[in-house]
Design a protein around this motif. Structure first.
Motif, PDB file in Angstrom:
ATOM      1  N   GLY A   1     -48.023 -24.034  47.259  1.00  0.00           N
ATOM      2  CA  GLY A   1     -46.703 -24.473  46.525  1.00  0.00           C
ATOM      3  C   GLY A   1     -45.772 -23.220  47.359  1.00  0.00           C
ATOM      4  O   GLY A   1     -45.943 -22.192  48.288  1.00  0.00           O
ATOM      5  N   PHE A   2     -44.389 -23.788  47.725  1.00  0.00           N
ATOM      6  CA  PHE A   2     -43.600 -22.688  48.082  1.00  0.00           C
ATOM      7  C   PHE A   2     -43.539 -21.244  47.703  1.00  0.00           C
ATOM      8  O   PHE A   2     -43.137 -20.188  48.201  1.00  0.00           O
ATOM      9  N   LEU A   3     -43.548 -21.308  46.343  1.00  0.00           N
ATOM     10  CA  LEU A   3     -43.461 -20.080  45.698  1.00  0.00           C
ATOM     11  C   LEU A   3     -44.547 -19.801  44.869  1.00  0.00           C
ATOM     12  O   LEU A   3     -44.949 -20.680  43.881  1.00  0.00           O
ATOM     13  N   ARG A   4     -45.616 -18.846  45.207  1.00  0.00           N
ATOM     14  CA  ARG A   4     -47.193 -19.195  44.670  1.00  0.00           C
ATOM     15  C   ARG A   4     -47.013 -18.787  43.143  1.00  0.00           C
ATOM     16  O   ARG A   4     -45.951 -18.244  42.758  1.00  0.00           O
ATOM     17  N   PRO A   5     -48.291 -19.736  42.207  1.00  0.00           N
ATOM     18  CA  PRO A   5     -47.960 -19.760  41.307  1.00  0.00           C
ATOM     19  C   PRO A   5     -48.423 -18.019  40.555  1.00  0.00           C
ATOM     20  O   PRO A   5     -49.153 -17.626  41.439  1.00  0.00           O
ATOM     21  N   THR A   6     -48.032 -17.614  38.912  1.00  0.00           N
ATOM     22  CA  THR A   6     -48.045 -16.182  39.391  1.00  0.00           C
ATOM     23  C   THR A   6     -49.071 -15.790  37.531  1.00  0.00           C
ATOM     24  O   THR A   6     -48.259 -17.463  36.328  1.00  0.00           O
ATOM     25  N   ARG A   7     -49.656 -14.845  37.621  1.00  0.00           N
ATOM     26  CA  ARG A   7     -50.260 -14.961  35.757  1.00  0.00           C
ATOM     27  C   ARG A   7     -49.884 -13.462  35.360  1.00  0.00           C
ATOM     28  O   ARG A   7     -50.048 -12.526  36.154  1.00  0.00           O
ATOM     29  N   GLU A   8     -49.495 -13.369  34.283  1.00  0.00           N
ATOM     30  CA  GLU A   8     -49.402 -12.468  33.588  1.00  0.00           C
ATOM     31  C   GLU A   8     -50.538 -11.515  33.525  1.00  0.00           C
ATOM     32  O   GLU A   8     -51.494 -11.980  33.647  1.00  0.00           O
ATOM     33  N   VAL A   9     -50.381  -9.589  33.784  1.00  0.00           N
ATOM     34  CA  VAL A   9     -51.385  -8.988  33.586  1.00  0.00           C
ATOM     35  C   VAL A   9     -50.937  -8.068  33.065  1.00  0.00           C
ATOM     36  O   VAL A   9     -49.922  -7.587  33.227  1.00  0.00           O
ATOM     37  N   GLU A  10     -52.135  -7.849  32.571  1.00  0.00           N
ATOM     38  CA  GLU A  10     -52.377  -6.278  31.018  1.00  0.00           C
ATOM     39  C   GLU A  10     -51.427  -5.254  32.047  1.00  0.00           C
ATOM     40  O   GLU A  10     -51.448  -4.360  32.367  1.00  0.00           O
ATOM     41  N   ILE A  11     -50.215  -4.251  30.773  1.00  0.00           N
ATOM     42  CA  ILE A  11     -49.897  -3.395  31.346  1.00  0.00           C
ATOM     43  C   ILE A  11     -51.321  -2.350  30.447  1.00  0.00           C
ATOM     44  O   ILE A  11     -50.876  -2.085  29.535  1.00  0.00           O
ATOM     45  N   LEU A  12     -51.415  -1.171  31.083  1.00  0.00           N
ATOM     46  CA  LEU A  12     -53.209  -0.531  30.853  1.00  0.00           C
ATOM     47  C   LEU A  12     -52.569   0.987  30.137  1.00  0.00           C
ATOM     48  O   LEU A  12     -51.676   0.985  30.414  1.00  0.00           O
ATOM     49  N   PRO A  13     -52.805   1.115  29.070  1.00  0.00           N
ATOM     50  CA  PRO A  13     -52.696   2.323  28.440  1.00  0.00           C
ATOM     51  C   PRO A  13     -52.599   3.598  28.918  1.00  0.00           C
ATOM     52  O   PRO A  13     -53.478   4.043  30.209  1.00  0.00           O
ATOM     53  N   PRO A  14     -51.896   4.900  28.714  1.00  0.00           N
ATOM     54  CA  PRO A  14     -52.744   6.076  29.587  1.00  0.00           C
ATOM     55  C   PRO A  14     -53.485   6.350  29.437  1.00  0.00           C
ATOM     56  O   PRO A  14     -54.246   5.592  28.347  1.00  0.00           O
ATOM     57  N   ARG A  15     -53.919   7.236  30.098  1.00  0.00           N
ATOM     58  CA  ARG A  15     -55.132   7.857  30.318  1.00  0.00           C
ATOM     59  C   ARG A  15     -55.941   8.680  29.352  1.00  0.00           C
ATOM     60  O   ARG A  15     -57.232   9.003  29.352  1.00  0.00           O
ATOM     61  N   ASN A  16     -54.945   9.655  29.093  1.00  0.00           N
ATOM     62  CA  ASN A  16     -54.909  10.992  28.149  1.00  0.00           C
ATOM     63  C   ASN A  16     -53.203  10.899  27.409  1.00  0.00           C
ATOM     64  O   ASN A  16     -52.521  11.197  27.984  1.00  0.00           O
ATOM     65  N   GLU A  17     -54.201  10.778  26.188  1.00  0.00           N
ATOM     66  CA  GLU A  17     -52.748  10.811  25.230  1.00  0.00           C
ATOM     67  C   GLU A  17     -51.630  12.685  24.897  1.00  0.00           C
ATOM     68  O   GLU A  17     -50.785  11.660  24.798  1.00  0.00           O
ATOM     69  N   ARG A  18     -52.841  12.685  25.432  1.00  0.00           N
ATOM     70  CA  ARG A  18     -52.251  14.216  25.748  1.00  0.00           C
ATOM     71  C   ARG A  18     -51.197  14.872  26.389  1.00  0.00           C
ATOM     72  O   ARG A  18     -50.289  15.661  26.724  1.00  0.00           O
ATOM     73  N   GLU A  19     -50.617  13.452  27.693  1.00  0.00           N
ATOM     74  CA  GLU A  19     -50.304  13.722  28.458  1.00  0.00           C
ATOM     75  C   GLU A  19     -48.674  12.671  28.522  1.00  0.00           C
ATOM     76  O   GLU A  19     -47.928  12.652  29.789  1.00  0.00           O
ATOM     77  N   THR A  20     -48.616  12.445  27.495  1.00  0.00           N
ATOM     78  CA  THR A  20     -47.337  11.184  27.263  1.00  0.00           C
ATOM     79  C   THR A  20     -46.333  11.766  26.420  1.00  0.00           C
ATOM     80  O   THR A  20     -45.428  10.941  25.566  1.00  0.00           O
ATOM     81  N   ARG A  21     -46.230  12.986  25.577  1.00  0.00           N
ATOM     82  CA  ARG A  21     -45.004  14.003  24.931  1.00  0.00           C
ATOM     83  C   ARG A  21     -44.302  14.337  25.342  1.00  0.00           C
ATOM     84  O   ARG A  21     -43.392  15.347  25.616  1.00  0.00           O
ATOM     85  N   GLY A  22     -43.842  14.233  26.973  1.00  0.00           N
ATOM     86  CA  GLY A  22     -42.964  15.219  27.831  1.00  0.00           C
ATOM     87  C   GLY A  22     -42.721  16.130  27.554  1.00  0.00           C
ATOM     88  O   GLY A  22     -43.957  16.859  28.263  1.00  0.00           O
ATOM     89  N   HIS A  23     -41.431  16.944  27.075  1.00  0.00           N
ATOM     90  CA  HIS A  23     -41.647  18.490  27.496  1.00  0.00           C
ATOM     91  C   HIS A  23     -42.951  19.374  26.716  1.00  0.00           C
ATOM     92  O   HIS A  23     -42.781  20.374  27.712  1.00  0.00           O
ATOM     93  N   ALA A  24     -43.251  18.518  25.467  1.00  0.00           N
ATOM     94  CA  ALA A  24     -45.081  19.810  25.045  1.00  0.00           C
ATOM     95  C   ALA A  24     -45.811  19.040  26.055  1.00  0.00           C
ATOM     96  O   ALA A  24     -46.740  20.360  26.102  1.00  0.00           O
ATOM     97  N   SER A  25     -45.947  18.275  26.304  1.00  0.00           N
ATOM     98  CA  SER A  25     -46.925  17.975  27.679  1.00  0.00           C
ATOM     99  C   SER A  25     -47.062  19.026  28.584  1.00  0.00           C
ATOM    100  O   SER A  25     -47.425  19.678  29.008  1.00  0.00           O
ATOM    101  N   VAL A  26     -45.825  19.171  28.917  1.00  0.00           N
ATOM    102  CA  VAL A  26     -45.647  20.035  29.827  1.00  0.00           C
ATOM    103  C   VAL A  26     -45.805  21.219  30.319  1.00  0.00           C
ATOM    104  O   VAL A  26     -46.287  22.845  31.103  1.00  0.00           O
ATOM    105  N   ILE A  27     -45.713  21.894  28.442  1.00  0.00           N
ATOM    106  CA  ILE A  27     -46.198  23.509  28.394  1.00  0.00           C
ATOM    107  C   ILE A  27     -47.789  23.357  28.035  1.00  0.00           C
ATOM    108  O   ILE A  27     -47.812  24.177  28.905  1.00  0.00           O
ATOM    109  N   ALA A  28     -48.257  22.157  27.909  1.00  0.00           N
ATOM    110  CA  ALA A  28     -49.123  22.258  27.246  1.00  0.00           C
ATOM    111  C   ALA A  28     -50.146  22.482  28.945  1.00  0.00           C
ATOM    112  O   ALA A  28     -51.225  23.052  29.165  1.00  0.00           O
TER     113      ALA A  28
END
Length: 343
Positions: free
Chosen positions: A273-300
């Protein structure tokens, strides 16, 4: 046992730092024993607002550290004061976590890193936007290899922000005060490092800033990755998210992220095809939830480094690479030339 902390700079941003100390990752790990600001009334206000009965108020950091038992300094002062505050903290044997930018020049940043190494103390920078659920999900998805080899990272940041205060008169306000968040995140998600910059910086008609409220930057990264940034702090009517809007292109597909909770990733799913077909893929969860709390995570992460001796993720020796992108962009804007970024 809780470590004694002195917070320097009791303006509008100080409250966010103090609230982050109540996060489960940080609760009980520090005791605020000092509030330092040239405006004593501001320090007294913060003390009362957060019920910091144990904290003494002062207007001079060196004098305070000479007479108090403190292990850590949190630097929340204006950028022009950064170098003096960091070197004062290190000279008194304190570990230090600072607001960004880490310094007002690359020479100052190098001097700070050298001083931290001599002192044998932890020095890190508050790149809090690196510690969001979204950016960690993007990083995890890229690391899975589903997009193939990354070839381009493209970021849009358009917000009509009316701060008042020092930003209104600050030179290169967008590049120096805000764009570093996106530049740092581009390094983080791509896993590559900057080599050169091209930049057009403007202060558009209608801007309420004195200098540099908008910029368009092209970066050359290692592994032939192209990174682009289009940004403005005086673009009203259709604000992006504070974490920018992203398009990340790989050899197998593309990931779109709106900077908040909107994700889409599609990869090629056929060879015709001129534009190749595509399929949607999963966006994975973060590896460590402790690294996802913004400023609090930087301080930790910083406190973990103080406790264990490990290098914090946003150490000065890492963050200088993001700062170098800022100053290369500024130099390019001034010279209208491509500017190489030293390793």
């Amino acid at each position: 046992m809780a470590r004694n902390v002195v917070l320097v700079g009791c303006g509008n941003m100080a409250g966010g730092w103090l609230k982050a100390l109540d996060d489960p990752a940080n609760a009980g790990r520090v005791r605020v024993v000092g509030l330092v600001d040239q405006n004593l009334a501001a320090a007294e206000k913060i003390k009362a607002e957060f019920g910091l009965a144990e904290a003494d108020v002062a207007d001079n950091l060196a004098t305070f550290l000479s007479s108090h038992d403190a292990e850590i300094v949190f630097d929340v002062a204006v950028p022009d004061a950064r170098h003096a505050i960091v070197e004062t903290a290190l000279a008194h044997g304190c570990h230090i976590l600072t607001e960004k930018p880490m310094a007002a020049s690359l020479d100052q940043a190098k001097a700070i890193n050298a001083a931290a190494a001599r002192a044998g103390r932890v020095h890190a920078v508050t790149q809090n936007r690196r510690f969001s659920t979204g950016i960690r999900r993007v990083r995890a998805t890229i690391e899975s290899g589903v997009l193939g080899q990354i070839t381009g990272v493209h970021c849009d940041f358009f917000i009509g922000a009316h701060f008042g205060g020092f930003r209104d008169v600050m030179e290169h306000v967008l590049l120096l005060d805000m764009a570093i968040h996106t530049f740092d995140a581009a390094r983080f998600v791509s896993g590559q490092e900057p080599l050169a910059a091209y930049c057009l910086e403007t202060n558009p008609a209608g801007s309420w800033y004195a200098n540099g409220a908008a910029a368009n930057v092209i970066f050359e990264f290692t592994d032939s990755v192209a990174v682009t940034y289009r940004g403005s702090w005086c673009a009203q009517g259709a604000n992006t998210n504070w974490d920018s809007s992203w398009r990340i292109i790989g050899t197998k597909g593309t990931l779109l992220w709106d900077g908040e909770n909107g994700f889409e990733a599609r990869v090629v799913d056929g060879d015709e095809g001129f534009l190749r077909p595509t399929r949607e893929v999963e966006i994975l969860p973060p590896r460590n939830e402790r690294e996802t709390r913004g400023h609090a995570s930087v301080i930790a992460d910083f406190l973990d480094a103080v406790d264990t001796g490990k290098m914090p993720e946003t150490s000065g020796t890492d963050n200088i690479k993001s700062l170098s992108m800022v100053f290369a962009a500024i130099e390019s804007a001034q010279s209208r030339q491509r500017v190489s970024i030293a390793s």
